[in-house]
Design a protein around this motif. Sequence first.
Motif, short mmCIF file in Angstrom:
data_model
loop_
_atom_site.label_atom_id
_atom_site.label_comp_id
_atom_site.label_asym_id
_atom_site.label_seq_id
_atom_site.Cartn_x
_atom_site.Cartn_y
_atom_site.Cartn_z
N GLY A 94 -2.87 16.03 -9.49
CA GLY A 94 -3.84 17.12 -9.57
C GLY A 94 -5.16 16.82 -8.90
N ASP A 95 -5.33 15.64 -8.32
CA ASP A 95 -6.58 15.26 -7.65
C ASP A 95 -6.35 15.31 -6.15
N PRO A 96 -6.74 16.40 -5.48
CA PRO A 96 -6.48 16.51 -4.03
C PRO A 96 -7.13 15.39 -3.24
N ALA A 97 -8.34 14.96 -3.65
CA ALA A 97 -9.02 13.91 -2.89
C ALA A 97 -8.25 12.59 -2.96
N ALA A 98 -7.78 12.26 -4.16
CA ALA A 98 -7.02 11.02 -4.30
C ALA A 98 -5.72 11.09 -3.51
N SER A 99 -5.05 12.24 -3.57
CA SER A 99 -3.80 12.39 -2.82
C SER A 99 -4.05 12.30 -1.32
N LEU A 100 -5.20 12.88 -0.88
CA LEU A 100 -5.52 12.82 0.56
C LEU A 100 -5.76 11.38 1.00
N ARG A 101 -6.49 10.63 0.17
CA ARG A 101 -6.73 9.22 0.52
C ARG A 101 -5.43 8.44 0.53
N ALA A 102 -4.58 8.71 -0.45
CA ALA A 102 -3.29 7.99 -0.51
C ALA A 102 -2.44 8.30 0.71
N ARG A 103 -2.45 9.59 1.14
CA ARG A 103 -1.67 9.95 2.33
C ARG A 103 -2.20 9.25 3.57
N PRO B 4 0.82 -1.23 0.00
CA PRO B 4 0.00 0.00 0.00
C PRO B 4 0.84 1.27 0.00
N LEU B 5 2.04 1.24 0.61
CA LEU B 5 2.90 2.42 0.54
C LEU B 5 3.29 2.71 -0.90
N ARG B 6 3.69 1.66 -1.63
CA ARG B 6 4.07 1.84 -3.04
C ARG B 6 2.86 2.31 -3.85
N THR B 7 1.68 1.75 -3.56
CA THR B 7 0.48 2.15 -4.28
C THR B 7 0.15 3.62 -4.00
N GLY B 8 0.29 4.03 -2.71
CA GLY B 8 0.03 5.43 -2.38
C GLY B 8 0.96 6.38 -3.11
N LEU B 9 2.24 6.01 -3.21
CA LEU B 9 3.18 6.86 -3.95
C LEU B 9 2.79 6.93 -5.43
N ASP B 10 2.36 5.80 -6.01
CA ASP B 10 1.95 5.82 -7.42
C ASP B 10 0.72 6.72 -7.61
N ILE B 11 -0.23 6.64 -6.66
CA ILE B 11 -1.43 7.48 -6.78
C ILE B 11 -1.05 8.96 -6.73
N MET B 12 -0.17 9.33 -5.79
CA MET B 12 0.23 10.73 -5.68
C MET B 12 1.02 11.18 -6.89
N ARG B 13 1.79 10.25 -7.50
CA ARG B 13 2.56 10.63 -8.68
C ARG B 13 1.68 10.77 -9.91
N LEU B 14 0.74 9.84 -10.08
CA LEU B 14 -0.09 9.83 -11.29
C LEU B 14 -1.30 10.76 -11.17
N ASN B 15 -1.82 10.97 -9.95
CA ASN B 15 -3.00 11.81 -9.75
C ASN B 15 -2.65 13.02 -8.88
#
Length: 641
Positions: free
Chosen positions: A301-310, A288-299
């Motif tokens: 511009g999406d604050p909601a996705a970045s917040l969930r990933a964090r 999940p850490l790697r997935t969260g980093l991928d979400i923040m890198r690829l998305n």
Amino acid sequence: MLSHLRPDTVRAKLVAMALATTFAALVTTSVSMLVYDLTTFQQNWVDDLTTQAEIVATVSAPAVGFNDPAAARQNLALLRVRPQIQQGAIYGAGGAVFADYALPGADVPALPARPGRSGHAIEGGRMVVYHPIVENGERVGTVYLSARYRLLDRLASYAMILGVVMLASLLLAALVASRLQQAITRPLQAVTNVARAVMQRRDFSLRVDYDDDHHGKHGGEIGTLVDAFNDMLAEIGRRANALEEANLTLEREMAVRQGAERALLLADRRKDEFLATLAHELRNPLAPLRTGLDIMRLNGGDPAASLRARGVMERQLKQMVRLVDDLLDVSRINTGKLTIRRENLDLHAVVANALEIARPFIDAQGHQLAVHLPPGPVHLLGDSTRLAQVLSNLLNNAARYTPRGGHIALSAEVGGDGRLRIHVADDGIGIAPDMLGAIFEMFVQADATLERTNQGLGVGLSLARRLVELHDGALEAASDGQGQGSTFTVTLPVLAEAPSPVARPAPSLGGERKFRILLVDDNEDFVNAIGGLLRTMGHTVHVCHDGPQALADAAGFAPDFAFLDIGLPGLNGYDLARALRAMPALGRTVMIAVTGWGQQKDRDLAFEAGFAQHLVKPVSVEQILAILAGKSDSVAVTDRG
């Protein structure tokens, strides 16, 4: 005479050595003589046939020159006095047969159509010679002679003679060796017999009685060996009583030592199991850490996705920090305890955390996952990280041992006995009946074949059972057999009524006062990130990456707080803290150790060096802000227990 020799005795080995040496010498001599005889035999044949061919060529030259075949045949007929020569011929200058000869009654092959090159050759067990006929310096023909080459007969006769001689020589060598070896083996046999008797009867008064026929009583090297053996028996006899008296004491000491050894082995085994367990646990949050980093890198511009990933990454990072703390707590290894932190939990939150860990692997395997939970909240008293680890291990185990595209189901219900039962079922390879109990042992895997495609050390199920038992629960496995899938059931007690949660105030990210902060760490990414975050909050931050630089800059900067790493290049954190504490300008500076070393002895060394607090990496910004808040409220910041 040699029938009484056993092959495992020294006597038999000495005789065998003598025979082997004699046989090797005889074989070498025989082969050399045979090669020499055959070479000489062949050369004699070549010389004899060449001489006969030369004589025939000389007397037949006029007949060939005057074209007189009859005279040539008469010359060839003279070969009958040499019955070994079975065939002959004279060829003219053109290569045609001019005259021929064959021994009456001999089975000879057809004459060559044309003569060969001058010289000899062996063809089909026959020796042939071609010799030129020369008259007045001009070659007018060729003589051909063919004789039966009796090389094999010669070889057979010679081999028979050599065989008889070799057999007689070996028999003679065996008789001589049998006589000579007794001078060596008889005393050795006596020593062996006495040694065997001493071992069987424990009688150290026995002695070897040996007379050397050639050197008198106990003479020579063998006699020295016998005397030394007798002296050794005498010495052993003198010490036997002392050893027997000391034996009881040694047995008591041995019992104590064996008990200590068993305790050490048990502690070592527990340590190994603990390390293997934590190593297995540390891998799970990485997905999940790697997935969260991928979400923040690829998305990005999406604050909601970045917040969930964090949020996901923060939970998993806390879990990894907790596991590192467990690894550093060596006292658990010595006591054999693996404690848990009990708090009020909701089943749905635990399952959600487990799915965060396990779902990437389940999706990668192409499985279908069905989750069925009670609709209302189910409260448990336990460790959220540990219970999520149990369920994620079971889910990963089901995904690993189910063929691609399989089905996995996670369901839960509360029974009439007030206990929660969580089932993880799959339609995978199943478990053999004799393996149902063994799979919970450390390093045991259901699929242990060399062709298996599943990797792992086999610690997941052992870990899961230990964690469930620490929660006063049970973990059981069921399967109808190989290829029939498997079901793992976790049984846990349920809280009758959920206690009210206690509100925990979050540390202020701002603060009323601003401070001068010195950060010293050779991990540039970590220290620069923390420094940048503190600067955004209005603090004055100075960053150094080694001990000497920090020592040179500290007096002029005069920090209110100094966060120092311990393993610094050039000057370690302990010595740096002592040097900073000696500076008058830094008399009110609060120094905090920030390090990866977290044992009690490391904390003691930090306090001795002048640190006010000891933080173990990874350090969150909330911890730093809490320390700053303590300073701003004029509260002494220490961690001395």
